[in-house]
Design a protein around this motif. Sequence first.
Motif, PDB file in Angstrom:
ATOM      1  N   TRP A 365      -0.343  -2.560 -10.245  1.00  0.00           N
ATOM      2  CA  TRP A 365      -1.051  -1.849 -11.176  1.00  0.00           C
ATOM      3  C   TRP A 365      -1.327  -2.625 -12.591  1.00  0.00           C
ATOM      4  O   TRP A 365      -0.296  -3.301 -12.609  1.00  0.00           O
ATOM      5  CB  TRP A 365      -0.368  -0.457 -11.405  1.00  0.00           C
ATOM      6  N   TRP A 366      -2.323  -2.485 -13.064  1.00  0.00           N
ATOM      7  CA  TRP A 366      -2.379  -3.151 -14.304  1.00  0.00           C
ATOM      8  C   TRP A 366      -3.168  -2.226 -15.443  1.00  0.00           C
ATOM      9  O   TRP A 366      -4.219  -1.845 -14.919  1.00  0.00           O
ATOM     10  CB  TRP A 366      -3.162  -4.406 -14.326  1.00  0.00           C
ATOM     11  N   ARG A 367      -2.484  -1.581 -16.149  1.00  0.00           N
ATOM     12  CA  ARG A 367      -3.191  -0.617 -17.182  1.00  0.00           C
ATOM     13  C   ARG A 367      -3.812   0.518 -16.515  1.00  0.00           C
ATOM     14  O   ARG A 367      -5.062   0.881 -16.825  1.00  0.00           O
ATOM     15  CB  ARG A 367      -4.041  -1.446 -18.263  1.00  0.00           C
ATOM     16  N   GLY A 368      -2.900   0.846 -15.483  1.00  0.00           N
ATOM     17  CA  GLY A 368      -3.392   2.102 -14.860  1.00  0.00           C
ATOM     18  C   GLY A 368      -4.466   2.048 -13.598  1.00  0.00           C
ATOM     19  O   GLY A 368      -4.777   2.841 -12.946  1.00  0.00           O
ATOM     20  N   GLU A 369      -4.813   0.803 -13.502  1.00  0.00           N
ATOM     21  CA  GLU A 369      -5.742   0.448 -12.411  1.00  0.00           C
ATOM     22  C   GLU A 369      -5.150  -0.376 -11.165  1.00  0.00           C
ATOM     23  O   GLU A 369      -4.221  -1.433 -11.739  1.00  0.00           O
ATOM     24  CB  GLU A 369      -6.910  -0.571 -12.727  1.00  0.00           C
ATOM     25  N   LEU A 370      -5.097   0.201  -9.984  1.00  0.00           N
ATOM     26  CA  LEU A 370      -4.830  -0.391  -8.646  1.00  0.00           C
ATOM     27  C   LEU A 370      -5.521  -1.752  -8.585  1.00  0.00           C
ATOM     28  O   LEU A 370      -6.705  -1.800  -8.389  1.00  0.00           O
ATOM     29  CB  LEU A 370      -4.931   0.447  -7.668  1.00  0.00           C
ATOM     30  N   ILE A 371      -4.868  -3.065  -8.772  1.00  0.00           N
ATOM     31  CA  ILE A 371      -5.421  -4.330  -8.589  1.00  0.00           C
ATOM     32  C   ILE A 371      -5.105  -5.000  -7.317  1.00  0.00           C
ATOM     33  O   ILE A 371      -5.575  -6.097  -7.336  1.00  0.00           O
ATOM     34  CB  ILE A 371      -5.324  -5.018  -9.782  1.00  0.00           C
ATOM     35  N   GLY A 372      -4.039  -4.664  -6.421  1.00  0.00           N
ATOM     36  CA  GLY A 372      -3.893  -5.308  -5.542  1.00  0.00           C
ATOM     37  C   GLY A 372      -2.749  -4.400  -4.547  1.00  0.00           C
ATOM     38  O   GLY A 372      -2.170  -3.647  -4.978  1.00  0.00           O
ATOM     39  N   ALA A 373      -2.569  -5.139  -3.357  1.00  0.00           N
ATOM     40  CA  ALA A 373      -1.429  -4.514  -2.222  1.00  0.00           C
ATOM     41  C   ALA A 373      -0.929  -5.388  -1.358  1.00  0.00           C
ATOM     42  O   ALA A 373      -2.158  -6.313  -0.980  1.00  0.00           O
ATOM     43  CB  ALA A 373      -2.119  -3.138  -1.725  1.00  0.00           C
ATOM     44  N   ALA A 374      -0.027  -5.641  -0.725  1.00  0.00           N
ATOM     45  CA  ALA A 374       0.580  -6.358   0.085  1.00  0.00           C
ATOM     46  C   ALA A 374       1.610  -5.677   1.097  1.00  0.00           C
ATOM     47  O   ALA A 374       2.602  -4.953   0.590  1.00  0.00           O
ATOM     48  CB  ALA A 374       1.027  -7.576  -0.494  1.00  0.00           C
ATOM     49  N   PRO A 375       1.337  -5.988   2.418  1.00  0.00           N
ATOM     50  CA  PRO A 375       2.506  -5.181   3.181  1.00  0.00           C
ATOM     51  C   PRO A 375       3.552  -5.721   3.083  1.00  0.00           C
ATOM     52  O   PRO A 375       3.968  -7.000   2.867  1.00  0.00           O
ATOM     53  CB  PRO A 375       1.849  -5.426   4.610  1.00  0.00           C
ATOM     54  N   GLU A 376       4.865  -5.132   3.132  1.00  0.00           N
ATOM     55  CA  GLU A 376       6.048  -5.607   3.105  1.00  0.00           C
ATOM     56  C   GLU A 376       6.451  -6.606   4.461  1.00  0.00           C
ATOM     57  O   GLU A 376       6.293  -5.932   5.349  1.00  0.00           O
ATOM     58  CB  GLU A 376       7.134  -4.683   3.184  1.00  0.00           C
ATOM     59  N   TYR A 377       6.880  -7.558   4.273  1.00  0.00           N
ATOM     60  CA  TYR A 377       6.902  -8.645   5.404  1.00  0.00           C
ATOM     61  C   TYR A 377       7.958  -8.116   6.259  1.00  0.00           C
ATOM     62  O   TYR A 377       7.813  -8.097   7.626  1.00  0.00           O
ATOM     63  CB  TYR A 377       7.275 -10.044   4.765  1.00  0.00           C
ATOM     64  N   GLU A 378       9.150  -7.531   5.840  1.00  0.00           N
ATOM     65  CA  GLU A 378      10.114  -6.971   6.736  1.00  0.00           C
ATOM     66  C   GLU A 378       9.662  -6.171   7.800  1.00  0.00           C
ATOM     67  O   GLU A 378      10.221  -5.758   8.851  1.00  0.00           O
ATOM     68  CB  GLU A 378      11.610  -6.423   5.948  1.00  0.00           C
ATOM     69  N   ASP A 379       9.070  -5.113   7.151  1.00  0.00           N
ATOM     70  CA  ASP A 379       8.333  -3.791   8.001  1.00  0.00           C
ATOM     71  C   ASP A 379       7.585  -4.395   9.117  1.00  0.00           C
ATOM     72  O   ASP A 379       7.496  -4.190  10.339  1.00  0.00           O
ATOM     73  CB  ASP A 379       7.883  -2.993   7.360  1.00  0.00           C
ATOM     74  N   CYS A 380       6.614  -5.526   8.772  1.00  0.00           N
ATOM     75  CA  CYS A 380       5.798  -5.987   9.594  1.00  0.00           C
ATOM     76  C   CYS A 380       6.243  -7.007  10.624  1.00  0.00           C
ATOM     77  O   CYS A 380       5.788  -6.839  11.826  1.00  0.00           O
ATOM     78  CB  CYS A 380       4.641  -6.868   8.628  1.00  0.00           C
ATOM     79  N   ALA A 381       7.316  -7.524  10.293  1.00  0.00           N
ATOM     80  CA  ALA A 381       7.969  -8.505  11.070  1.00  0.00           C
ATOM     81  C   ALA A 381       8.694  -7.600  12.322  1.00  0.00           C
ATOM     82  O   ALA A 381       8.845  -7.847  13.448  1.00  0.00           O
ATOM     83  CB  ALA A 381       8.853  -9.382  10.483  1.00  0.00           C
ATOM     84  N   ARG A 382       9.347  -6.498  11.659  1.00  0.00           N
ATOM     85  CA  ARG A 382       9.893  -5.758  12.628  1.00  0.00           C
ATOM     86  C   ARG A 382       9.071  -4.997  13.808  1.00  0.00           C
ATOM     87  O   ARG A 382       9.192  -4.998  14.804  1.00  0.00           O
ATOM     88  CB  ARG A 382      10.616  -4.590  11.985  1.00  0.00           C
ATOM     89  N   ILE A 383       7.856  -4.551  13.229  1.00  0.00           N
ATOM     90  CA  ILE A 383       6.912  -3.824  14.188  1.00  0.00           C
ATOM     91  C   ILE A 383       6.532  -5.129  15.098  1.00  0.00           C
ATOM     92  O   ILE A 383       6.312  -4.594  16.347  1.00  0.00           O
ATOM     93  CB  ILE A 383       5.740  -3.464  13.386  1.00  0.00           C
ATOM     94  N   ALA A 384       6.171  -6.203  14.581  1.00  0.00           N
ATOM     95  CA  ALA A 384       5.741  -7.197  15.742  1.00  0.00           C
ATOM     96  C   ALA A 384       6.713  -7.598  16.572  1.00  0.00           C
ATOM     97  O   ALA A 384       6.226  -7.707  17.733  1.00  0.00           O
ATOM     98  CB  ALA A 384       5.526  -8.453  14.616  1.00  0.00           C
ATOM     99  N   ARG A 385       7.971  -7.631  16.205  1.00  0.00           N
ATOM    100  CA  ARG A 385       8.973  -7.846  17.232  1.00  0.00           C
ATOM    101  C   ARG A 385       9.019  -6.775  18.327  1.00  0.00           C
ATOM    102  O   ARG A 385       9.026  -6.984  19.452  1.00  0.00           O
ATOM    103  CB  ARG A 385      10.326  -8.225  16.788  1.00  0.00           C
ATOM    104  N   GLU A 386       9.024  -5.577  17.757  1.00  0.00           N
ATOM    105  CA  GLU A 386       9.282  -4.246  18.731  1.00  0.00           C
ATOM    106  C   GLU A 386       8.185  -3.992  19.530  1.00  0.00           C
ATOM    107  O   GLU A 386       8.272  -3.749  20.640  1.00  0.00           O
ATOM    108  CB  GLU A 386       9.487  -2.831  17.820  1.00  0.00           C
ATOM    109  N   ARG A 387       6.892  -4.490  19.089  1.00  0.00           N
ATOM    110  CA  ARG A 387       5.677  -4.292  19.833  1.00  0.00           C
ATOM    111  C   ARG A 387       5.005  -5.409  20.510  1.00  0.00           C
ATOM    112  O   ARG A 387       4.240  -5.145  21.503  1.00  0.00           O
ATOM    113  CB  ARG A 387       4.582  -3.746  18.724  1.00  0.00           C
ATOM    114  N   GLY A 388       5.570  -6.439  20.313  1.00  0.00           N
ATOM    115  CA  GLY A 388       5.265  -7.888  21.042  1.00  0.00           C
ATOM    116  C   GLY A 388       3.935  -8.078  20.646  1.00  0.00           C
ATOM    117  O   GLY A 388       3.127  -8.590  21.530  1.00  0.00           O
TER     118      GLY A 388
END
Length: 411
Positions: A365-388
């Motif tokens: 956020w910058w001055r009340g405006e949402l300007i970017g977003a990024a998935p958390e690597y640890e969660d995505c890596a866990r899902i990738a391993r669990e789901r193949g």
Amino acid sequence: MPRVIYFDCFSGVSGDMALGALIDAGVSLDDLRAMLQRLGVGGWELHASREVRGPLAGTRAHVVAPEDHHHRTLTDIRALISGAPLPSAVVERSIRIFTLLAEAEARVHGTTVDQVHFHEVGALDAIVDIVGVVAGLDLLGVEQVFASPIPPGAGWVRSAHGPIPVPAPATLALLASVGAPVTADETPFELTTPTGAAILASLATFRRPPMRLRAVGYGFGARRMERPNALRVWLGDMDDETDVDQDRQDRTSAEHAGSGESSPVLLETNIDDQPAEQIAYVTERLREAGALDVWCTPIMMKKGRAGVLIAALVPADLEDRMVTILLRETTTLGVRRRAVERYVCARDIITVTTPLGPARVKRKWWRGELIGAAPEYEDCARIARERGVPLTTVYQTVMGRLEDASSVTGH
């Protein structure tokens, strides 16, 4: 809404009390044992029993382990935890707790972190207590930890160094290191142990948050007292409607004053005679000790030698600690420093529900405006391993669902 927990320390806090409270609040004992078995050390058992103390029913957790005469160092414990196949958040939080403990012990005994040999808190049962509490928080999905003021107790207690006053010197050093609030309770027993103080000093913000309450747990200590020797935890979800003004203040503070902190300090040093794995170790130590950011840049030094510039952006109040790490862990003879000003975007974390499973996303956020977003690597890596499935597929799925406001389950 993010899952939060509040440690209500009306009779102090210890490792076993915290473990019992988390189990009482809903942590599966079987899941907790399975997580702890990943440490790869045997000879311990974890038991939990329902008890009634005065007007309260709760859980007494007890770790049974053989008497351990191995006085481990921080390096020993870090290697044990980082080498275990645990969730990254459990590894990071556990190592942070032991690092803070080592720093407190070093201050108390007038030595260095590397020379500290843990006694009570380095024993196997204490390791299981600390990693067990962190694992329990992970199993409950807790993202933020809060705590009440701490009653330390009074009197005397036995230790590996002989009788020591209560609060134990390490307990006071830990609480002082984060400016933790303490109460005037002078019950003539040790109410808060070094282990309990380290857990909260490392993980908690000392205030009671607004929340939508989901569960309450009571964890009992070993000592029998006139009043219940219990720790209470409140488990819930952050109430965004109630906390909107505080959130707005936090974002404004982050944007204009660097999260409310004083100007950070930039430390730099040039190295041309150490192998890469040692440089990597130094950067790890700096991050664990609280550096805001650490980076390395390839440089060309005198006589055409290839070198590396180690740079660390650190809070001003941690400058001395960081300089000590650089001077002790590298071959450098000096460290450059300068205060810097910076702009800081406010950040928050939400949880996105996808067909592959929930994943956290960090928003900018910058001055009340949402300007970017990024998935958390640890969660995505866990899902990738669990789901193949490929990691890139998980990232694309999370970002696709992020655009659907109905998929957001937390702020």
